[in-house]
Scaffold this active site. Structure first.
Site, PDB file in Angstrom:
ATOM      1  N   HIS A 175     -52.212 -11.014 -28.714  1.00 25.83           N
ATOM      2  CA  HIS A 175     -52.054 -12.202 -28.100  1.00 25.83           C
ATOM      3  C   HIS A 175     -52.135 -11.169 -26.678  1.00 25.83           C
ATOM      4  O   HIS A 175     -51.495 -10.666 -25.469  1.00 25.83           O
ATOM      5  CB  HIS A 175     -50.720 -12.116 -28.193  1.00 25.83           C
ATOM      6  CG  HIS A 175     -49.721 -12.892 -29.488  1.00 25.83           C
ATOM      7  ND1 HIS A 175     -50.794 -14.712 -28.856  1.00 25.83           N
ATOM      8  CD2 HIS A 175     -49.314 -12.753 -30.235  1.00 25.83           C
ATOM      9  CE1 HIS A 175     -50.427 -14.858 -30.885  1.00 25.83           C
ATOM     10  NE2 HIS A 175     -49.816 -13.658 -30.937  1.00 25.83           N
ATOM     11  N   HIS A 176     -53.787 -10.593 -26.442  1.00 26.48           N
ATOM     12  CA  HIS A 176     -54.008 -10.400 -25.877  1.00 26.48           C
ATOM     13  C   HIS A 176     -55.170  -9.985 -24.891  1.00 26.48           C
ATOM     14  O   HIS A 176     -56.247 -10.051 -26.156  1.00 26.48           O
ATOM     15  CB  HIS A 176     -52.862  -8.611 -25.078  1.00 26.48           C
ATOM     16  CG  HIS A 176     -53.746  -7.470 -26.294  1.00 26.48           C
ATOM     17  ND1 HIS A 176     -52.692  -7.355 -27.263  1.00 26.48           N
ATOM     18  CD2 HIS A 176     -54.471  -7.374 -26.826  1.00 26.48           C
ATOM     19  CE1 HIS A 176     -53.617  -6.663 -28.273  1.00 26.48           C
ATOM     20  NE2 HIS A 176     -54.806  -6.586 -27.904  1.00 26.48           N
TER      21      HIS A 176
END
Ligand code: T46
Length: 141
Positions: free
Chosen positions: A48-49
């Site tokens: 998630h980045h």
């Protein structure tokens, strides 16, 4: 989005297999850090980045998992199922790792040392950065 998948050369003989990875030869950058994750629950989604400058190659050296890549315009899912295959992730690519098998060991070769300042952890900020670089290509999400 072009996904760059590497198939490394196993050196096999009657004892088994061995894969060797050398910087600038098998890996397109200087390897400054290696880390790996294991014991990941099947229902967990990691990542998630994106990264501002880091380049990495992900290799599932045992078991299997899937990598979702998102360049802000397109998303692709890359399964990693063999210890001799890897996926290259450039900077400014949002990534998520999921669907880990119980025995999965995901190893990552990274072009730089750990730096929290290199992370883009907010998806809207990521889209904003992509939009600034190529404004015509962005569909608002
Ligand atoms: C990435 C994906 C594929 C360190 O102390 N040093 C390190 O080199 C790393 C990678 C992490 N950490 C610490 C920071 C956190 O407290 O380990 C903890 C877990 O890291 P994080 O939540 O960032 O892990 P993932 O699986 O979400 O992401 C990792 C990498 O951080 C990231 O760069 O691209 O794997």
């Amino acid at each position: 989005m072009q996904v760059v998948k590497y198939m490394f050369q196993p050196h096999g003989d009657d004892r088994g297999q061995l894969v060797a990875l050398e910087e600038y030869k098998d890996i397109p950058f200087r390897i400054k850090r290696v880390y790996y994750m294991y014991d990941t629950r099947a229902d967990v989604v990691r990542g998630h980045h994106a990264h501002k400058s880091l380049e990495q190659i992900l290799i599932c050296i045992h078991g299997s998992c899937k990598i979702r890549l998102d360049n802000g315009y397109e998303k692709k899912i890359v399964p990693l199922e063999k210890p001799y295959e890897g996926v290259y992730i450039a900077n400014n690519i949002w990534r998520e790792m999921f669907d880990f098998s119980e025995d999965a060991v995901l190893m990552v070769l990274a072009s730089d040392l750990y730096d929290e300042g290199d992370y883009i952890r907010d998806y809207h900020e990521f889209i904003q950065i992509v939009k600034e670089e190529a404004p015509d290509r962005v569909t608002l999400i």
